[in-house]
Scaffold this motif. Sequence first.
Motif, PDB file in Angstrom:
ATOM      1  N   PRO A  80      -9.898   8.307   6.429  1.00 35.33           N
ATOM      2  CA  PRO A  80     -10.576   7.274   5.626  1.00 35.33           C
ATOM      3  C   PRO A  80      -9.641   6.194   5.072  1.00 35.33           C
ATOM      4  CG  PRO A  80     -10.173   9.197   4.259  1.00 35.33           C
ATOM      5  CD  PRO A  80      -9.552   9.484   5.610  1.00 35.33           C
ATOM      6  N   ASN A 110     -20.029   8.134  -0.023  1.00 34.34           N
ATOM      7  CA  ASN A 110     -19.249   8.870   0.976  1.00 34.34           C
ATOM      8  C   ASN A 110     -17.752   8.625   0.830  1.00 34.34           C
ATOM      9  OD1 ASN A 110     -19.129  10.606   3.263  1.00 34.34           O
ATOM     10  ND2 ASN A 110     -18.915   8.851   4.632  1.00 34.34           N
ATOM     11  N   VAL A 140     -20.432   4.079  12.727  1.00 36.03           N
ATOM     12  CA  VAL A 140     -21.350   3.375  11.837  1.00 36.03           C
ATOM     13  C   VAL A 140     -22.357   4.416  11.356  1.00 36.03           C
ATOM     14  CG1 VAL A 140     -23.034   1.527  11.562  1.00 36.03           C
ATOM     15  CG2 VAL A 140     -21.161   1.265  13.226  1.00 36.03           C
TER      16      VAL A 140
HETATM   17  P1  HMG Z   1     -11.034   8.053  -3.791  1.00 38.86           P
HETATM   18  O1  HMG Z   1     -11.295   8.972  -4.959  1.00 38.86           O
HETATM   19  O2  HMG Z   1     -11.543   6.668  -3.860  1.00 38.86           O
HETATM   20  O3  HMG Z   1      -9.497   8.031  -3.389  1.00 38.86           O
HETATM   21  O4  HMG Z   1     -11.628   8.776  -2.495  1.00 38.86           O
HETATM   22  P2  HMG Z   1      -8.224   7.714  -4.221  1.00 38.86           P
HETATM   23  O5  HMG Z   1      -7.340   6.956  -3.286  1.00 38.86           O
HETATM   24  O6  HMG Z   1      -8.576   7.111  -5.561  1.00 38.86           O
HETATM   25  O7  HMG Z   1      -7.596   9.178  -4.473  1.00 38.86           O
HETATM   26  C1  HMG Z   1      -8.228  10.175  -5.260  1.00 38.86           C
HETATM   27  C2  HMG Z   1      -7.593  11.529  -4.958  1.00 38.86           C
HETATM   28  O8  HMG Z   1      -7.843  11.896  -3.600  1.00 38.86           O
HETATM   29  C3  HMG Z   1      -6.080  11.534  -5.105  1.00 38.86           C
HETATM   30  O9  HMG Z   1      -5.723  12.858  -5.461  1.00 38.86           O
HETATM   31  C4  HMG Z   1      -5.593  11.271  -3.717  1.00 38.86           C
HETATM   32  O10 HMG Z   1      -4.315  11.758  -3.472  1.00 38.86           O
HETATM   33  C5  HMG Z   1      -6.605  12.040  -2.894  1.00 38.86           C
HETATM   34  P3  HMG Z   1      -5.466  13.277  -6.995  1.00 38.86           P
HETATM   35  O11 HMG Z   1      -4.356  12.353  -7.462  1.00 38.86           O
HETATM   36  O12 HMG Z   1      -6.749  13.041  -7.735  1.00 38.86           O
HETATM   37  O13 HMG Z   1      -5.084  14.717  -6.914  1.00 38.86           O
HETATM   38  N1  HMG Z   1      -6.757  11.476  -1.554  1.00 38.86           N
HETATM   39  C6  HMG Z   1      -6.619  12.172  -0.415  1.00 38.86           C
HETATM   40  N2  HMG Z   1      -6.318  13.456  -0.184  1.00 38.86           N
HETATM   41  C7  HMG Z   1      -6.266  13.846   1.108  1.00 38.86           C
HETATM   42  N3  HMG Z   1      -6.505  13.021   2.146  1.00 38.86           N
HETATM   43  C8  HMG Z   1      -6.793  11.725   1.949  1.00 38.86           C
HETATM   44  C9  HMG Z   1      -6.858  11.264   0.607  1.00 38.86           C
HETATM   45  N4  HMG Z   1      -7.144  10.049   0.089  1.00 38.86           N
HETATM   46  C10 HMG Z   1      -7.069  10.193  -1.247  1.00 38.86           C
HETATM   47  N5  HMG Z   1      -7.031  10.925   2.980  1.00 38.86           N
HETATM   48  C11 HMG Z   1     -11.830   9.196  -0.163  1.00 38.86           C
HETATM   49  C12 HMG Z   1     -11.696   8.144  -1.256  1.00 38.86           C
HETATM   50  C13 HMG Z   1     -12.305   8.492   1.091  1.00 38.86           C
HETATM   51  C14 HMG Z   1     -10.476   9.845   0.081  1.00 38.86           C
HETATM   52  C15 HMG Z   1     -12.840  10.295  -0.615  1.00 38.86           C
HETATM   53  O14 HMG Z   1     -14.018   9.681  -1.047  1.00 38.86           O
HETATM   54  C16 HMG Z   1     -13.154  11.295   0.467  1.00 38.86           C
HETATM   55  O15 HMG Z   1     -12.313  12.069   0.896  1.00 38.86           O
HETATM   56  N6  HMG Z   1     -14.447  11.360   0.918  1.00 38.86           N
HETATM   57  C17 HMG Z   1     -14.913  12.307   1.896  1.00 38.86           C
HETATM   58  C18 HMG Z   1     -15.561  11.562   3.015  1.00 38.86           C
HETATM   59  C19 HMG Z   1     -16.041  12.495   4.104  1.00 38.86           C
HETATM   60  O16 HMG Z   1     -15.268  13.263   4.665  1.00 38.86           O
HETATM   61  N7  HMG Z   1     -17.355  12.439   4.431  1.00 38.86           N
HETATM   62  C20 HMG Z   1     -17.917  13.177   5.493  1.00 38.86           C
HETATM   63  C21 HMG Z   1     -17.571  12.581   6.832  1.00 38.86           C
HETATM   64  S1  HMG Z   1     -18.546  11.118   7.257  1.00 38.86           S
HETATM   65  C22 HMG Z   1     -19.864  11.713   8.167  1.00 38.86           C
HETATM   66  O17 HMG Z   1     -20.082  12.895   8.203  1.00 38.86           O
HETATM   67  C23 HMG Z   1     -20.695  10.770   8.980  1.00 38.86           C
HETATM   68  C24 HMG Z   1     -20.386  10.803  10.488  1.00 38.86           C
HETATM   69  O18 HMG Z   1     -20.557  12.093  11.012  1.00 38.86           O
HETATM   70  C25 HMG Z   1     -21.284   9.844  11.255  1.00 38.86           C
HETATM   71  C26 HMG Z   1     -22.769  10.004  10.913  1.00 38.86           C
HETATM   72  O19 HMG Z   1     -23.336  11.102  11.044  1.00 38.86           O
HETATM   73  O20 HMG Z   1     -23.343   8.974  10.552  1.00 38.86           O
HETATM   74  C27 HMG Z   1     -18.927  10.369  10.742  1.00 38.86           C
END
Ligand code: HMG
Length: 292
Positions: A80, A110, A140
């Motif tokens: 992401p 998300n 998307v």
């Molecule tokens: P955020 O809170 O805005 O990120 O999350 P941040 O940059 O402010 O960081 C917050 C905390 O997350 C920090 O840790 C970062 O280090 C950590 P803390 O200091 O609080 O301990 N962090 C990470 N850790 C590991 N890996 C990373 C990372 N980035 C930040 N890459 C973020 C933004 C995108 C990271 C969060 O919202 C997230 O992880 N979301 C999960 C999204 C996800 O996996 N969704 C499911 C997949 S999408 C899907 O299924 C659809 C798809 O299948 C297609 C469809 O069906 O349509 C693809």
Amino acid sequence: MAERIRIVEVGPRDGLQNEAVTLPVATRVAFIEKLIAAGLKTIEAGSFVSPRKVPQMAETAAVLKAFEGRRGVSLPVLVPNMTGLEAALAAGAREIAVFAAASETFSLKNINGSIDESFERFAPVVARARAEGVAVRGYVSCALGCPYEGAVPLARAADVAERLAALGCYEISLGDTIGVGTPDAARSMLRAVAERVPMNSLAVHFHDTEGRAVANIRACLEEGVRVVDSAAGGLGGCPYAPGASGNVATEDVVYLLDGLGFETGVDRAAVIEAARFAFEALGKKRVTPRTP
Ligand code: HMG
Ligand code: MG
């Protein structure tokens, strides 16, 4: 010679990310091995996202490490942001996927950013990945409907797909995240996108909430799409799409494609075996009921 369809197996990522049980690395690796044995050549292996948000995908680095040096199979991972890319590169990822949405509310829930913000994050991620020789796919989400906003205008999916292509994604997967599509809606959406992004860079990604995914895929095949995402056993769902069920089952897609005379290189009975293995590991009572 029969025309080939590429199946992108998303079970180990989209399938497992929404399960109550988090599978250990060794079990995830064994599941992927079974999918490779079934002939699948592209298998999404996990995500480099926040483990607090999606604990099921923690330790994706260890999953990738288990396949270090393996030839003949691509194991893309979801990324992401730059934090995710750094971790993916360190783990040896050769392909990543960035994921945008056609709905503002879904984007916020998300990945904690608007659609525009998500593109600000993706631009340097895609540029850096490509500079490292890593292929980038784009998603998307909510191309046919959003769990929070309802109907999504077709032009929104086309806009987002075009932006992902402009960033340098080699393929754009159009996601019916909550499985609300119908064959006619899927066809119209795909046509609208294909006016802006060539059909040979498009894939379809259907969830099967309403049981129409196979019919939707058939309609999209008629429109000319040649890449289909699916998950063995119909596992899956998105933690940020309440009520959405699993992906279309790989074994159902192979059955459809075999019946239509397409070539997939995938052994349906072996996919069912892989699905059985995953269902058992997850403690699911109902193993896929389909017979080989
Ligand atoms: P955020 O809170 O805005 O990120 O999350 P941040 O940059 O402010 O960081 C917050 C905390 O997350 C920090 O840790 C970062 O280090 C950590 P803390 O200091 O609080 O301990 N962090 C990470 N850790 C590991 N890996 C990373 C990372 N980035 C930040 N890459 C973020 C933004 C995108 C990271 C969060 O919202 C997230 O992880 N979301 C999960 C999204 C996800 O996996 N969704 C499911 C997949 S999408 C899907 O299924 C659809 C798809 O299948 C297609 C469809 O069906 O349509 C693809
Ligand atoms: Mg999905």
